[in-house]
Enzyme design. Structure first.
Site, PDB file in Angstrom:
ATOM      1  N   ASP A   1     -18.042 -31.525  33.119  1.00 32.01           N
ATOM      2  CA  ASP A   1     -17.621 -30.741  32.165  1.00 32.01           C
ATOM      3  C   ASP A   1     -16.950 -29.525  32.764  1.00 32.01           C
ATOM      4  O   ASP A   1     -17.447 -28.567  33.373  1.00 32.01           O
ATOM      5  CB  ASP A   1     -18.815 -30.058  31.134  1.00 32.01           C
TER       6      ASP A   1
ATOM      7  N   LYS B   1      -8.647 -22.322  32.700  1.00 31.62           N
ATOM      8  CA  LYS B   1      -8.551 -23.202  31.492  1.00 31.62           C
ATOM      9  C   LYS B   1      -7.506 -22.826  30.824  1.00 31.62           C
ATOM     10  O   LYS B   1      -6.856 -23.673  29.886  1.00 31.62           O
ATOM     11  CB  LYS B   1      -9.796 -23.884  31.208  1.00 31.62           C
TER      12      LYS B   1
ATOM     13  N   GLU C   1     -14.279 -33.511  24.881  1.00 32.14           N
ATOM     14  CA  GLU C   1     -15.548 -32.684  24.789  1.00 32.14           C
ATOM     15  C   GLU C   1     -16.463 -33.038  23.569  1.00 32.14           C
ATOM     16  O   GLU C   1     -17.541 -33.384  23.855  1.00 32.14           O
ATOM     17  CB  GLU C   1     -15.476 -31.222  25.013  1.00 32.14           C
TER      18      GLU C   1
ATOM     19  N   ASP D   1     -17.930 -27.533  18.390  1.00 28.61           N
ATOM     20  CA  ASP D   1     -17.949 -27.091  19.818  1.00 28.61           C
ATOM     21  C   ASP D   1     -17.347 -25.809  20.226  1.00 28.61           C
ATOM     22  O   ASP D   1     -16.019 -25.731  20.176  1.00 28.61           O
ATOM     23  CB  ASP D   1     -17.428 -28.159  20.810  1.00 28.61           C
TER      24      ASP D   1
END
Lengths: 525, 349
Positions: free
Chosen positions: A9, A71, A172, A194
């Site tokens: 992850d 990211k 994800e 999420d």
């Protein structure tokens, strides 16, 4: 003996890695004993490279050379609004690369974003190699469901740089659903909420006997815990300015200290009603005297500050439900993923919206890595488990006359899939058509992302509107998009496999992979 | 980096098995894939999923799940698929398409209307297709290899992969060709039937199938061209009408969408191009380049209409391309020296 495969992850704020041992998922802690590793890379004054907790700890004294939240930049253009926003908040210097890609200037080098993410992925790979005592070469890496193709491809490049063969990039929320559903056989519909460090995703899934199917997914790739931190930092800076008449905005070290304190206070306020931000000797005033920053934040103050951010997630949840054509009653369970979901305001909002208390049995920091490890083992190691049937999150289309975009594959279409449409020419005697493949929801071609283009030539000369050009879009199980165009009259075909531009050239990629990807660990025994 | 080693490649005893078929899937599953893939174009969505016409939505979903467990390419990620990779991909895409249509009430109703009533289908019975996961191919292959090595003599290449029959080869191909041609002719007939009734989109759909079965017959190309043009014209007419209604009601955004779509289908209608260009200028005045393409088309298609030239000239002017603007406006003035707007625009350039 085949290679071990791992699930990573790669989070905006923290990363986590897991493997499957004897059919059970195991999260591997790093050498410090932590089960997650900060996604931070730093270069010290004496040229040493630091990753993870070590990098985070020296951030305050070395803010210009400490890179976090890479990211938020991956796969984007330098001149995009998103990158410019990050530039306005971060202490490290972001410059434009030759392909209009953002690069981080540290020391005398400009690092590309896949390189930085690659360094972090490599760190996670080393964590597992250390634990297993054998080299690791294959991984499944997760990305936000709402990431577009360039973002996914650049993440793949980062994996390659880290010396990993990326078996699959999975979403994800889907990974989290897999971890949740592993071992269950009930037929229920779940929502995965999420909220991570940098991105928000909501997916609605149908669980079944041996299959997990995504019904719809939506999100915001610019909404996450870091934005909550920024809200606190802005408030503290304003408060200090009012009180002392001095702005600390340009003082990188002070800002880094405030950022760290803000993040800590935010986390504390999930448990307590009050949190303190106490930073003595924050900066000198005009006469050289030391100033101190000391303030107290109440939980309800914080909630007021970030309410609009949390409300945005609610709207996105509604749109995901609408896309799946379901109502709130149809959802049987809600899973919370991502550290930011620990905040009481978030949990309340989710419970209120869905009308049920979220499921508490998953670890929001680790569930995605576990799901990735399961998928990796199921694909490459014949590990039994449920089949994942996912969707494409963004619509695909082609550019047509007048700057428009004709949608070929709607978002939330199950993949693998194929669609075909017949187009025609717009001018008399036109013998070439240019097929430009776009990704996005806008009807205007210019507002979508261009994934690739090619030309179909040799069309028979005819009045405008007569030729039939059959355009076929095909997405396979790996998410690879192929587009072909055929002139039905002549059977002339042209096609491309859309490999969206990662931001590196193949040569650069090879060079970086050689530098970072080499084997570190000798096989035991 | 090390290459992946699929378990199926670990069998050492009967290597010719792997070399010949280049796949580690069990033989009977290969046969099942082949016959499913071959029958695919003829099967309707219910047959693809293996359910009855009156199956409730939950049953459709379960059938989709069962088919997925058997035909989703991910189940064989680790295996050597050889030529079966493409076939599985084709099969599974169709399974997904069937699931999408049949699980949506509206789409299912529309689809049911295009099918012949149950029991009257002229298609042969669909091939036997199972659902659910395939038994572990690796274990089977290894077992087969061991027993083959011990007892039986090595099977020849020709006895594998369905080339068993002595007259396979040329005659088999010929039969396949004939059957395709038959299917094609059937579809062409169907297309003509629909055409006779004026159902242009159904006719175009059938013509497309006819073409797929026999791409060499010129009649199929002509039929598709004819029906498609008519279907598009019909669609365009409808959209044009709806667009004009929206325009009349002052719903300019809506009108713009409809009329520009209509123009895509009928790019030879000058008046339509003109209307779209005008709307574009009004709605997106800050992006005059969008209107330019439409304005250009209108003027190209009918060079004698003053209004088209005028609009083109004004659009050029808005883009700052004064030389071209002057040329167009000059032309417009020649066609109608009394037009005040043109004189004024020319004057300001």
């Amino acid at each position: 003996m085949p290679d071990r495969v791992i699930g990573i992850d790669l989070g905006t704020t923290n990363s986590c890695v897991a493997i499957i041992e004897d059919g059970q998922p195991v999260v591997i802690p790093n050498t410090g004993g932590y089960r997650t590793t900060p996604s931070i890379f730093a270069l010290t004054e004496d040229g040493k490279r630091l990753v993870g907790h070590l990098a985070k700890r020296q951030a305050v004294t070395n803010p210009k050379n400490t890179v976090h939240a890479a990211k938020r930049l991956i796969g984007r253009d330098f001149d995009s609004a998103e990158v410019q926003r990050v530039r306005s908040h971060c202490a490290y210097e972001i410059v434009a690369g030759p392909n209009n890609d953002p690069r981080v200037k540290i020391g005398d080098r400009a690092y590309t974003i896949p390189e930085i993410s690659g360094i972090i992925l490599r760190e996670m790979r080393l964590v597992v190699e250390e634990y297993l005592g054998e080299p690791v070469h294959q991984a499944v890496i997760t990305v936000p469901a709402y990431f577009n193709d360039p973002q996914r491809q650049t993440t793949r490049d980062a994996g390659k740089i880290a010396g990993l063969e990326v078996l699959r990039i999975i979403n994800e929320p889907t990974a989290a659903a897999l971890a949740y559903g592993y071992g269950r056989t009930s037929t229920e519909k779940i929502a995965v909420y999420d909220l991570g460090g940098g991105t928000f995703d909501i997916s609605i899934l149908q669980m079944g006997d041996g299959v997990i199917e995504v019904l719809s997914t939506s999100g915001d790739t610019q909404l996450g815990g870091e934005d909550f931190d920024h809200a606190i930092v802005d408030m503290v800076l304003e408060m200090f300015q009012e009180k002392h008449g001095i702005s600390l905005r340009e003082d990188l070290m002070a800002r880094q200290r405030i950022r760290d304190a803000a993040e800590k206070a935010k986390c504390d306020l999930s448990e307590l009603q009050t949190a303190e931000i106490n930073l003595p000797f924050i900066a000198p005033d005009s006469s050289g005297q030391a100033m101190h920053l000391s303030t107290v934040i109440q939980r309800d103050e914080l909630e007021e500050l970030v309410r609009s951010l949390v409300d945005r997630t609610r709207d996105i949840c509604q749109s995901a439900l609408d896309n799946a054509r379901l109502s709130l009653d149809d959802i049987d369970n809600v899973i919370l993923v991502g550290g930011q979901t620990r905040m009481p305001l978030v949990q309340r909002t989710v419970a209120e919206f869905f009308g049920k208390v979220p499921h508490k049995g998953v670890n929001p920091d680790e569930v995605v890595a576990v799901g990735a490890a399961l998928q990796a083992a199921m694909l490459a190691e014949d590990q039994p488990g449920p089949l994942l049937v996912d969707v494409t999150p963004l619509s695909l289309g082609i550019a047509t006359f007048g700057g428009n975009c004709a949608r070929m594959i709607e978002r939330n279409t199950t993949v693998p899939c194929a669609r075909q449409e017949i187009f025609t020419t717009t001018r008399d005697g036109q013998t070439t058509v240019k097929i430009r493949v776009l990704q996005g929801e806008s009807d205007k071609a210019g507002e979508n992302d261009l994934l690739g283009e090619f030309a179909l030539t040799g069309i028979r000369e005819a009045p405008a509107g007569e030729p039939e050009i059959e355009v076929t879009f095909d997405i396979d199980a790996n998410g690879i998009v192929s587009v072909s165009a055929k002139d039905i009259a002549t059977n002339e075909v042209q096609s491309i496999q859309v490999n969206p531009r990662g931001t590196l050239s193949p040569e650069e990629l090879e060079k970086l992979a050689g530098e970072y990807g080499a084997d570190e660990v000798q096989v035991r025994g | 980096m090390q290459p992946r080693t699929g378990k199926g490649m670990e069998s050492t005893a009967d290597d010719s098995a792997q070399a010949a078929g280049a796949t580690s899937l069990p033989e009977d599953f290969c046969a099942e894939i082949r016959s499913f893939a071959e029958a695919l174009p003829e099967l309707d969505y219910y047959q693809v999923l293996g359910i009855e016409r009156d199956a409730p939505t939950a049953a459709v979903r379960d059938a989709f799940f069962d088919r997925s467990k058997r035909f989703h390419p991910d189940r064989y990620f680790n295996k050597e698929l050889g030529p079966y990779e493409g076939l599985l991909h084709e099969i599974y895409k169709r399974v997904v398409a069937a699931s999408e249509v049949l699980r949506d009430e509206q789409l299912r109703r529309g689809y049911d209307q295009t099918l012949p009533p149950p029991g009257q289908s002229k298609a042969k019975a669909p091939p036997l297709v199972r659902s659910g996961p395939v038994k572990d191919a690796a274990a089977e292959a290894a077992k087969e290899a061991k027993t083959a090595a011990k007892a039986k003599p090595r099977k020849s290449l020709r006895d594998r992969g369905g080339l068993r029959a002595p007259n396979a080869g040329i005659q088999g191909l010929q039969r396949q060709l004939e059957s395709s041609r038959e299917k094609s002719q059937k579809q062409l007939e169907l297309a003509r039937e629909h055409g006779a009734k004026g159902d242009w989109s159904k006719a175009a759909h059938a013509a497309r199938l006819a073409l797929a079965f026999d791409p060499r017959d010129k009649k199929n190309h002509e039929a598709l061209a004819e029906y498609l043009t008519r279907a598009n014209a019909e669609g365009a007419q409808r959209m044009r009408a709806d667009g004009m209604v929206a325009l009349g009601r002052g719903e300019e955004e809506q009108a713009f969408e409809l009329l520009s779509e209509a123009f895509q289908l009928q790019p030879t209608d000058a008046e339509l191009a003109f209307k779209v260009a005008e709307l574009c200028r009004r709605l997106h005045g800050d992006e005059p380049e969008r209107a330019l393409e439409y304005a250009l088309r209108a003027a190209e298609l009918d060079p004698r209409v003053v209004a088209y030239r005028k609009l083109l000239g004004l659009t050029y002017a808005a883009l700052g391309r004064n030389a071209e603007a002057r040329k167009e406006l000059q032309r417009a003035w020649e066609l109608d020296p009394m037009d005040k707007d043109v004189k004024q625009a020319l004057g300001s350039l």
